[in-house]
Design a protein around this motif. Structure first.
Motif, PDB file in Angstrom:
ATOM      1  N   ASP A   8       0.850  -1.187   0.000  1.00 12.24           N
ATOM      2  CA  ASP A   8       0.000   0.000   0.000  1.00 12.24           C
ATOM      3  C   ASP A   8       0.886   1.238   0.000  1.00 12.24           C
ATOM      4  OD1 ASP A   8       0.731   0.479   2.739  1.00 12.24           O
ATOM      5  OD2 ASP A   8      -0.714  -1.083   3.268  1.00 12.24           O
ATOM      6  N   GLY A   9       0.256   2.388  -0.028  1.00  7.90           N
ATOM      7  CA  GLY A   9       1.027   3.615  -0.156  1.00  7.90           C
ATOM      8  C   GLY A   9       2.001   3.821   0.989  1.00  7.90           C
TER       9      GLY A   9
ATOM     10  N   TYR B 246       1.432  14.619   3.404  1.00  5.11           N
ATOM     11  CA  TYR B 246       0.835  13.368   3.891  1.00  5.11           C
ATOM     12  C   TYR B 246       1.434  12.217   3.090  1.00  5.11           C
ATOM     13  CZ  TYR B 246      -2.324   9.606   4.976  1.00  5.11           C
ATOM     14  OH  TYR B 246      -2.824   8.395   5.386  1.00  5.11           O
ATOM     15  N   HIS B 247       2.002  11.243   3.812  1.00  4.44           N
ATOM     16  CA  HIS B 247       2.634  10.113   3.128  1.00  4.44           C
ATOM     17  C   HIS B 247       2.184   8.772   3.685  1.00  4.44           C
ATOM     18  CE1 HIS B 247       5.117  12.873   0.844  1.00  4.44           C
ATOM     19  NE2 HIS B 247       5.442  13.493   1.957  1.00  4.44           N
ATOM     20  N   GLY B 248       1.152   8.752   4.513  1.00  4.43           N
ATOM     21  CA  GLY B 248       0.647   7.487   5.020  1.00  4.43           C
ATOM     22  C   GLY B 248       0.637   7.447   6.530  1.00  4.43           C
TER      23      GLY B 248
ATOM     24  N   GLU C  55       5.002  15.383  -2.401  1.00  3.48           N
ATOM     25  CA  GLU C  55       3.883  14.965  -3.244  1.00  3.48           C
ATOM     26  C   GLU C  55       3.889  15.927  -4.438  1.00  3.48           C
ATOM     27  OE1 GLU C  55       0.089  14.464  -0.588  1.00  3.48           O
ATOM     28  OE2 GLU C  55       1.637  15.466   0.584  1.00  3.48           O
TER      29      GLU C  55
ATOM     30  N   ASP D 146       6.310  11.079  -3.993  1.00  5.99           N
ATOM     31  CA  ASP D 146       5.208  10.229  -3.562  1.00  5.99           C
ATOM     32  C   ASP D 146       4.040  10.462  -4.522  1.00  5.99           C
ATOM     33  OD1 ASP D 146       3.027   9.078  -2.404  1.00  5.99           O
ATOM     34  OD2 ASP D 146       3.358   9.897  -0.398  1.00  5.99           O
TER      35      ASP D 146
ATOM     36  N   VAL E 130       1.633   8.295  -4.856  1.00 11.24           N
ATOM     37  CA  VAL E 130       0.611   7.328  -4.444  1.00 11.24           C
ATOM     38  C   VAL E 130      -0.778   7.817  -4.858  1.00 11.24           C
ATOM     39  CG1 VAL E 130      -0.523   6.303  -2.428  1.00 11.24           C
ATOM     40  CG2 VAL E 130       1.978   6.298  -2.603  1.00 11.24           C
ATOM     41  N   ALA E 131      -1.044   9.107  -4.651  1.00  8.10           N
ATOM     42  CA  ALA E 131      -2.359   9.643  -5.018  1.00  8.10           C
ATOM     43  C   ALA E 131      -2.385  10.162  -6.451  1.00  8.10           C
ATOM     44  CB  ALA E 131      -2.751  10.768  -4.064  1.00  8.10           C
TER      45      ALA E 131
ATOM     46  N   LYS F 279      -2.058   3.745  -5.010  1.00  2.10           N
ATOM     47  CA  LYS F 279      -3.528   3.774  -5.149  1.00  2.10           C
ATOM     48  C   LYS F 279      -4.061   3.362  -6.526  1.00  2.10           C
ATOM     49  CE  LYS F 279      -4.498   6.767  -1.284  1.00  2.10           C
ATOM     50  NZ  LYS F 279      -3.803   7.919  -0.720  1.00  2.10           N
TER      51      LYS F 279
END
Ligand SMILES: *Cc1c(COP(=O)(O)O)cnc(C)c1O
Length: 458
Positions: A115-116, A149-151, A228, A262, A264-265, A291
């Motif tokens: 996961d992220g 925000y990174h998790g 991000e 990052d 992820v999003a 994601k």
């Protein structure tokens, strides 16, 4: 399947939900979701909801895409799982074959996790150990920016800058260096009343000076800068210009910092390009993906590294250079098979570029929120749009009123799933959304917002 009442009883008595204060559900039931098709979800009573947040930013091609359903079923029947040390398998190779065609050649080494947060954990450990491998053991810390925000795992919390989520766990984490980031929504230097499209703020990146000063001071003790790119998600759907990323990349190189992006999003099309960093024309040292990687089907993540990072870990077994990290389900074959098929479908459909007209329409419709007296900022990037809710003159609303949370419930009653971040109302749309669906989602969102705020305390 148990009946709806039994599901709710079991949920009430035994389940513990993420990011949820259970007391909020003492008097109301969670929605029991039983189906998904395209951009919509269906509850146990047969009611339909537009999934305007793509199920926590994961879904890209709509729910239950037949090609992904088939890929999962095929692979589950062939080999559902095997450990990924000493073994490899066709779906992992298939997924990597697709990704090497769309990622810059400099990013040549793919490390799987689930996961992220784990993608970020792996990146942080890699960056730390990279400098040890190179005899620079003093470079141990990380530099992150405000609102990052990174998790939610501890390493990721350690580079988090959203106080609401992160402050309570600070005693458990290694302190990071926190740089002032770009914050276009509150920036006095932008040209227009609303942030709008951050690629076009008209600013001279005045915010960069303070960021640069902190990096110059802290870089000798830091292993990496983590960002991000273009869109800070959980920090409030804040967008910033590609120029910030370009200059951050150059500065990181100058100061001997690895850059961790990052995505992820932002990955897999959400920002209007397959990856957000493409809009800045930069290459990173470490890239985190999760994601959208399986289109929202299966938990799977990747930390992608440059050959240089990978080679620094290379040595004999006694060299101390092994990367000691892994998870039971690393590179799960079903998840990899879905990921490979997902990337094929995205490319066959020419996404995200083939959605350009829908995106223009989405952005145009978003601008109409400027007429709303409860909106203090509007911003967008690709399939992501956000408005900040505020009182007269842009004054913050009383947090005790919980405007965003109320809008969420009004949205559910109108058949649209929103999930505001505080008083920021946002849309995180799947890549296959149509103009008609954009209209339905924004109309219902606006009605929900008005229903709450026209009754708001002044
Ligand atoms: C969601 C998110 C994460 C964490 O991913 P999980 O799968 O929830 O662990 C990390 N970074 C960013 C930018 C995210 O949006």
């Amino acid at each position: 399947m148990p009946a709806k009442e039994e599901i709710l009883r079991l949920d009430r008595d035994h389940l513990w939900h993420p990011f949820t204060q259970a007391s909020d559900y003492a008097e109301r039931d969670p929605v029991v979701m039983v189906g998904g098709r395209g951009v919509r979800l269906f509850d146990a009573d047969g009611r339909a909801y537009y999934d305007a947040i793509s199920s926590w930013w994961t879904n890209t091609l709509g729910h239950a895409h037949p090609r992904l359903v088939a890929a999962a079923a095929r692979q589950a029947a062939a080999l559902e799982h095997v450990n990924f040390s000493g073994f490899t398998h066709p779906p992992a190779a298939d997924l990597v074959a697709g990704l090497v065609e769309v990622l810059p050649p400099a990013l040549s080494r793919y490390f799987f996790s689930d996961d992220g947060s784990t993608a970020v954990e792996a990146a942080l450990k890699m960056a730390f150990q990279y400098w040890r491998n190179r005899g620079r053991a003093e470079k141990t810390r990380f530099i992150m920016v405000d609102h990052a925000y990174h998790g939610d795992t501890l390493g990721a919390v350690g580079v988090g800058g959203v106080d609401l989520f992160h402050r309570i766990y600070r005693p458990l984490t290694v302190e990071s260096f926190r740089a002032p980031g770009p914050d276009c929504a509150r920036c006095p230097h932008r040209r227009s009343r609303h942030t709008g499209d951050a690629r076009d703020t008209g600013c001279a990146l005045e915010c960069f000076d303070a960021f640069e000063a902190l990096l110059r001071e802290k870089a000798p003790a830091a292993a990496a800068l983590i960002l991000e790119p273009l869109l800070q998600g959980a920090g409030g759907m804040l967008v910033h210009p590609p120029l910030f990323l370009q200059r951050a990349r150059a500065l990181a190189s100058e100061l001997d910092l690895l850059l961790i992006l990052d995505e992820v999003a932002t990955g897999f099309g959400r920002t209007g390009t397959l990856f957000a960093f493409e809009q800045a024309g930069v290459v990173t040292d470490l890239l985190c993906l999760s994601k959208g990687l399986t289109g929202g089907f299966m938990p799977l993540a990747l930390t992608v590294a440059t050959e240089e990072v990978f080679q620094s870990f290379y040595g004999d077994a006694a060299s101390g250079r092994t990367f000691f990290h892994g998870h039971s389900y690393t590179a799960n074959p079903v998840a990899c098979a879905v990921g490979a098929e997902h990337l094929r479908v995205v490319r066959e459909l020419g996404l995200p570029r083939s959605a350009a007209l829908v995106l223009d329409h989405f952005h145009r419709r978003l601008k109409e929120f400027a007429e709303e007296r409860w909106v203090s900022d509007i911003r967008h990037l690709g399939f992501v749009g956000a408005v900040d809710l505020a009182g007269p003159g842009g004054a913050p609303l009383d947090p005790a009123f919980r405007a965003g949370w109320r809008v969420y419930h009004e949205g559910l009653a109108r058949g649209v799933v929103l999930r505001p971040l505080g008083d920021t109302l946002y849309w995180f749309l799947p890549l296959v959304v149509t103009r008609e669906e954009v209209d339905a989602i924004l109309d219902r969102s606006r009605e929900s917002m008005r229903a709450v705020l026209d009754g708001a305390p002044r």
